[in-house]
Design a protein around this motif. Sequence first.
Motif, mmCIF file in Angstrom:
data_model
loop_
_atom_site.group_PDB
_atom_site.id
_atom_site.type_symbol
_atom_site.label_atom_id
_atom_site.label_comp_id
_atom_site.label_asym_id
_atom_site.label_seq_id
_atom_site.Cartn_x
_atom_site.Cartn_y
_atom_site.Cartn_z
ATOM 1 N N ALA A 267 -2.131 -9.724 0.410
ATOM 2 C CA ALA A 267 -3.034 -8.611 0.100
ATOM 3 C C ALA A 267 -4.403 -8.737 0.776
ATOM 4 O O ALA A 267 -4.921 -7.734 1.282
ATOM 5 C CB ALA A 267 -3.193 -8.477 -1.416
ATOM 6 N N PRO A 268 -5.058 -9.926 0.809
ATOM 7 C CA PRO A 268 -6.353 -9.984 1.511
ATOM 8 C C PRO A 268 -6.259 -9.580 2.982
ATOM 9 O O PRO A 268 -7.152 -8.894 3.492
ATOM 10 C CB PRO A 268 -6.768 -11.455 1.347
ATOM 11 C CG PRO A 268 -6.099 -11.903 0.089
ATOM 12 C CD PRO A 268 -4.776 -11.195 0.101
ATOM 13 N N ARG A 276 -7.368 -1.124 3.291
ATOM 14 C CA ARG A 276 -6.825 -0.512 2.072
ATOM 15 C C ARG A 276 -7.578 -1.029 0.849
ATOM 16 O O ARG A 276 -8.239 -2.058 0.888
ATOM 17 C CB ARG A 276 -5.340 -0.820 1.933
ATOM 18 C CG ARG A 276 -4.490 -0.325 3.087
ATOM 19 C CD ARG A 276 -3.057 -0.167 2.681
ATOM 20 N NE ARG A 276 -2.199 0.263 3.785
ATOM 21 C CZ ARG A 276 -0.997 0.794 3.636
ATOM 22 N NH1 ARG A 276 -0.500 0.968 2.416
ATOM 23 N NH2 ARG A 276 -0.281 1.160 4.677
ATOM 24 N N GLY A 277 -7.430 -0.292 -0.269
ATOM 25 C CA GLY A 277 -8.021 -0.703 -1.518
ATOM 26 C C GLY A 277 -7.200 -1.781 -2.199
ATOM 27 O O GLY A 277 -6.101 -2.124 -1.755
ATOM 28 N N PRO A 278 -7.713 -2.339 -3.313
ATOM 29 C CA PRO A 278 -7.020 -3.450 -3.971
ATOM 30 C C PRO A 278 -5.599 -3.115 -4.416
ATOM 31 O O PRO A 278 -4.659 -3.853 -4.096
ATOM 32 C CB PRO A 278 -7.924 -3.769 -5.173
ATOM 33 C CG PRO A 278 -9.272 -3.289 -4.764
ATOM 34 C CD PRO A 278 -9.034 -2.084 -3.919
ATOM 35 N N LEU A 279 -5.417 -2.016 -5.146
ATOM 36 C CA LEU A 279 -4.079 -1.688 -5.642
ATOM 37 C C LEU A 279 -3.129 -1.349 -4.494
ATOM 38 O O LEU A 279 -1.969 -1.801 -4.482
ATOM 39 C CB LEU A 279 -4.160 -0.514 -6.619
ATOM 40 C CG LEU A 279 -4.862 -0.808 -7.955
ATOM 41 C CD1 LEU A 279 -4.947 0.451 -8.802
ATOM 42 C CD2 LEU A 279 -4.120 -1.907 -8.710
ATOM 43 N N ALA A 280 -3.613 -0.579 -3.519
ATOM 44 C CA ALA A 280 -2.764 -0.262 -2.369
ATOM 45 C C ALA A 280 -2.423 -1.523 -1.579
ATOM 46 O O ALA A 280 -1.305 -1.659 -1.064
ATOM 47 C CB ALA A 280 -3.467 0.752 -1.466
ATOM 48 N N ARG A 283 0.375 -3.403 -3.441
ATOM 49 C CA ARG A 283 1.671 -2.762 -3.218
ATOM 50 C C ARG A 283 2.169 -3.008 -1.796
ATOM 51 O O ARG A 283 3.372 -3.255 -1.577
ATOM 52 C CB ARG A 283 1.557 -1.262 -3.488
ATOM 53 C CG ARG A 283 1.359 -0.895 -4.953
ATOM 54 C CD ARG A 283 1.576 0.592 -5.176
ATOM 55 N NE ARG A 283 0.597 1.387 -4.454
ATOM 56 C CZ ARG A 283 -0.549 1.816 -4.991
ATOM 57 N NH1 ARG A 283 -0.844 1.518 -6.247
ATOM 58 N NH2 ARG A 283 -1.394 2.540 -4.287
ATOM 59 N N ARG A 284 1.274 -2.946 -0.845
ATOM 60 C CA ARG A 284 1.639 -3.188 0.552
ATOM 61 C C ARG A 284 2.113 -4.630 0.752
ATOM 62 O O ARG A 284 3.067 -4.886 1.485
ATOM 63 C CB ARG A 284 0.431 -2.898 1.434
ATOM 64 C CG ARG A 284 0.593 -3.255 2.894
ATOM 65 C CD ARG A 284 1.539 -2.315 3.572
ATOM 66 N NE ARG A 284 1.418 -2.428 5.015
ATOM 67 C CZ ARG A 284 2.383 -2.171 5.863
ATOM 68 N NH1 ARG A 284 3.562 -1.759 5.419
ATOM 69 N NH2 ARG A 284 2.202 -2.290 7.165
#
Length: 404
Positions: A267-268, A276-280, A283-284
Amino acid sequence: MTQDQGWGGGARDGGPPGGYGPYGGGGPLPYGGQPPYGGQPPPGWGPPPYGSGPPPGWGGWSRPRGPKPGVIPLSPLDLGEILGGAFSTLGRYWRQLLGIALAVFGVAFLLAGGALAMAYAVVGEHLSAVVDTGRSTPARADVQPLIIAFVVLWVVVTAVLLLATAVMQACCPAIVQEAVLGRPVRVGATLLRALSRVPAVLGTVLLSGLIMMIPVLLFITGIVSTMVTVVATGGWDPAGLLIPLAFAGALVLGPLAVWLWVLFSLAPAVVVIESRGPLAALRRSVELVRGSWWRICGISLLAFVIASVAGMALQQLFNVTRLFPGAFDTGEFGYEPTFGQIFVAVSGYLVLALVGQLVGQIFSTTFPQLVLGLLYIDQRIRKEDLAPALIAASASPAASPGGP
């Protein structure tokens, strides 16, 4: 870039004719029926019996490797290439990494020192009263402010260190993105880009950290509930069952937390490279990790182990340096050394210890993030055929601000 100038799945798939390795289209040749490095096979490699033989480096079962403009070949990576790419990034960009880390952790230490000085200015009199008192039990009026100041100071220092770690987690993917393309890295530009993504990186770190805390919170809840029940009832039944249940819950939820941590580990890199934002980003990361969980888990754990061992080794190296005779020679001490002599000797050892701690912290913080950044690139190459886009980006004169 026109369609015929790009690198894709072949003209019949909407990309250019020919292609790159297993990702393109083309004629009746091995590895998916296409030439490995463009629309035409290499000279001397004709139809069966293959002219003068396969191109150099192509053995009977070896896979085609992509071009290598930076620290890794632009093709699916194995373990050695990922770890080698991380070490190559450290070797090529050590000045930038060291400069960024010194700036980030230097500011963090200054803020922590300022918070400590402010706390001492506020509760220094109470601290002196507690230390210098001749009574066995200090006064409550002196102890209570010290406890409050300690809690506030701990929260401030933890927040500062968490912010510094988030900045480094934002800087490492930005450096990896340029290192993969073989481009120079500027400290100021990297810091500005990382600072713009720090809030989102902090969000991903906090969300994934909360997941890791579930087993710990369950265990603490069980212990606290047991103690409260025992004090209230004066017996162990049925409260005595809460501790085994807490341990069982931690054992059950522990693997679940590790599984989720691996799913969110990319995610980082998603936050920095894809903006992208944290939630996106979470998910990614799940989307990219799915199907390769064990591989990413093993490589990530190996990277953290290497970073921990190397960090401790660097600290021990500085500790051994302090043992050399004359390392901090302050002259002959008499029977009653002066305060200045003692201060100079002790401060030299403390400075060297802090330098060793800082160097070890820099390596143990940056190396795993570099590996995770390369894993992110590798997963996109494997799942999304990112290699052609990277090849085109490496040939362009300037880096794209939004990433590949």
